[in-house]
Design a protein around this motif. Structure first.
Motif, PDB file in Angstrom:
ATOM      1  N   PHE A 121       0.840  -1.211   0.160  1.00 35.81           N
ATOM      2  CA  PHE A 121       0.194   0.051  -0.223  1.00 35.81           C
ATOM      3  C   PHE A 121       1.237   1.024  -0.204  1.00 35.81           C
ATOM      4  O   PHE A 121       2.336   1.206   1.221  1.00 35.81           O
ATOM      5  N   ASN A 122       0.253   2.184  -0.477  1.00 33.23           N
ATOM      6  CA  ASN A 122       0.950   3.663  -0.525  1.00 33.23           C
ATOM      7  C   ASN A 122       0.896   3.824   0.654  1.00 33.23           C
ATOM      8  O   ASN A 122      -0.091   4.147   2.039  1.00 33.23           O
ATOM      9  N   ASP A 260       2.913   5.915  -7.535  1.00 31.21           N
ATOM     10  CA  ASP A 260       3.752   5.489  -6.879  1.00 31.21           C
ATOM     11  C   ASP A 260       4.430   4.689  -7.508  1.00 31.21           C
ATOM     12  O   ASP A 260       3.666   2.956  -7.673  1.00 31.21           O
ATOM     13  N   THR A 263       3.716   0.624  -5.561  1.00 32.54           N
ATOM     14  CA  THR A 263       2.473   0.068  -5.679  1.00 32.54           C
ATOM     15  C   THR A 263       1.256   0.131  -7.068  1.00 32.54           C
ATOM     16  O   THR A 263       0.073   0.292  -6.803  1.00 32.54           O
ATOM     17  N   SER A 264       1.916   0.519  -8.181  1.00 32.74           N
ATOM     18  CA  SER A 264       1.423   0.545  -9.325  1.00 32.74           C
ATOM     19  C   SER A 264       1.876   0.039 -10.661  1.00 32.74           C
ATOM     20  O   SER A 264       3.342  -0.983 -10.151  1.00 32.74           O
ATOM     21  N   TYR A 274      -6.008   0.266 -13.864  1.00 27.97           N
ATOM     22  CA  TYR A 274      -5.975   0.291 -12.620  1.00 27.97           C
ATOM     23  C   TYR A 274      -6.533   2.261 -12.786  1.00 27.97           C
ATOM     24  O   TYR A 274      -7.202   2.356 -11.075  1.00 27.97           O
ATOM     25  N   LEU A 300      -6.032   2.857  -2.411  1.00 30.23           N
ATOM     26  CA  LEU A 300      -5.420   1.536  -1.437  1.00 30.23           C
ATOM     27  C   LEU A 300      -6.253   0.059  -1.964  1.00 30.23           C
ATOM     28  O   LEU A 300      -5.539  -0.643  -1.985  1.00 30.23           O
ATOM     29  N   ASN A 303      -4.749  -1.044  -4.921  1.00 29.45           N
ATOM     30  CA  ASN A 303      -3.576  -1.062  -4.447  1.00 29.45           C
ATOM     31  C   ASN A 303      -3.680  -2.992  -4.668  1.00 29.45           C
ATOM     32  O   ASN A 303      -2.501  -3.547  -4.736  1.00 29.45           O
ATOM     33  N   CYS A 304      -4.518  -3.313  -3.427  1.00 28.21           N
ATOM     34  CA  CYS A 304      -5.059  -4.774  -3.945  1.00 28.21           C
ATOM     35  C   CYS A 304      -4.848  -5.348  -4.628  1.00 28.21           C
ATOM     36  O   CYS A 304      -3.980  -6.559  -5.356  1.00 28.21           O
ATOM     37  N   VAL A 306      -2.752  -4.704  -8.144  1.00 32.12           N
ATOM     38  CA  VAL A 306      -1.943  -4.057  -8.704  1.00 32.12           C
ATOM     39  C   VAL A 306      -0.821  -5.447  -9.115  1.00 32.12           C
ATOM     40  O   VAL A 306      -0.975  -5.781 -10.333  1.00 32.12           O
TER      41      VAL A 306
END
Length: 321
Positions: A121-122, A260, A263-264, A274, A300, A303-304, A306
């Motif tokens: 996560f960021n 980021d 996380t991307s 995304y 967030l 992010n999961c 990705v």
């Protein structure tokens, strides 16, 4: 006789290093940071200083005393996390809440997963959500303190998204000068202060080739499309595209946190998927959720996803069709 050297990959190295990337991100954030300090004054300067210092010291202490590894603070990633955390907080946030946020961002989200490059996560966004859940009154206090320029007296009022949630679309949009909000948006977190300043930093990152535009553009396009469709169906119940693009933390999130590296997604098409997912979640939360803002939650949640996106859009392996 020729001498061959056998070594593990990677065999090609870029001249770009982590510290140069982080330095560029810091430079890109400076326009928004300077504007926020000018209009929010010593309160915002204190939040920025406490946030950056706490993140740097925590990362140094954890790497030295717990992980017993060489410190990584020279790469600048802790400074970037501190700046982004501060930009996600109201300008009246107490210093001790900022420290708690830094502990969560660095100690829980970043270093627990192994440090830079391994966190799911960021860190700054995760800390913001943690603080929002833990201290909702403090995190939704939009009192504007006296700044170095601007209004001489502190005043309080709901953000644009908060006004929509409280009084409906007509009460918020009727008094909203969207062009003025693009140049200067007094109220909300420090990262909402000026869309123009944030976009200037984003353009700098594009010119420096630190990031690619697909994630940010897909977020903006998805938000505009969904807002346009809903607004056309019922203008009295749903805000329009320009309102949603300029309000809340959408520009800060889309330009600096959704992009980021860690996380991307790695591929361009993965980044588009995304970004579309983030834009869709933002609008669903704004229109139908209990919180007026959904950028942090949307990023967030995506992010999961990705790892799955990277798996679906990975490049072809060398030697395979």
């Amino acid at each position: 006789m020729a001498k061959f050297i056998v070594s593990p990959s990677p065999h090609l190295h870029s001249a770009t290093h982590t510290d140069t990337l982080m330095r560029d991100v810091i430079i890109a954030l400076m326009p928004a940071v300077i504007v926020s300090v000018l209009f929010y004054g010593w309160h915002e300067l204190l939040i920025l200083a406490v946030s950056v210092l706490s993140c740097v010291l925590l990362e140094w202490a954890i790497t030295k005393w717990m992980l017993r590894k060489p410190d990584t603070i020279a790469d600048g990633s802790a400074v970037v996390t501190g700046l982004l955390l501060a930009m996600n907080l109201p300008p009246t946030t107490p210093w001790w809440v900022v420290v708690i946020g830094a502990v969560f961002a660095i100690g829980v989200i970043k270093m627990t997963f192994g440090g830079l490059g391994q966190n799911l996560f960021n860190p700054a966004l995760a800390a913001r959500v943690f603080l929002l859940i833990s201290f909702p009154a403090i995190m939704t206090d939009w009192t504007v303190p006296q700044g170095f320029i601007g209004s001489p007296d502190a005043f309080s009022g709901a953000t644009l998204l908060g006004a929509v949630a409280e009084g409906g679309v007509a009460s918020a949009v009727g008094g909203a000068d969207l062009l003025g909000k693009f140049l200067l948006n007094i109220g909300g977190s420090a990262g909402e202060i000026s869309a123009l300043a944030l976009l200037a930093g984003w353009v700098y990152l594009l010119v420096r080739k630190v990031i690619r535009p697909w994630i940010t553009l897909s977020i903006f396009a998805t938000v505009a499309l969904i807002a346009g469709i809903f607004h056309l169906c019922d203008p009295a119940a749903f805000t329009g595209p320009l309102f949603n693009l300029l309000s809340g933390g959408l520009i800060l999130g889309a330009c600096f946190m959704a992009t980021d590296y860690v996380t991307s997604p790695m591929s361009n098409w993965g980044g588009v998927v995304y970004g579309v997912g983030i834009g869709l979640l933002v609008m669903m939360i704004r229109y139908f959720g209990s919180y007026p803002e959904g950028v942090s939650f949307a990023i967030l949640l995506m992010n999961c996803a990705v790892p799955l996106i990277d798996r679906a859009f990975h490049g072809k392996k060398y030697g395979r069709a």
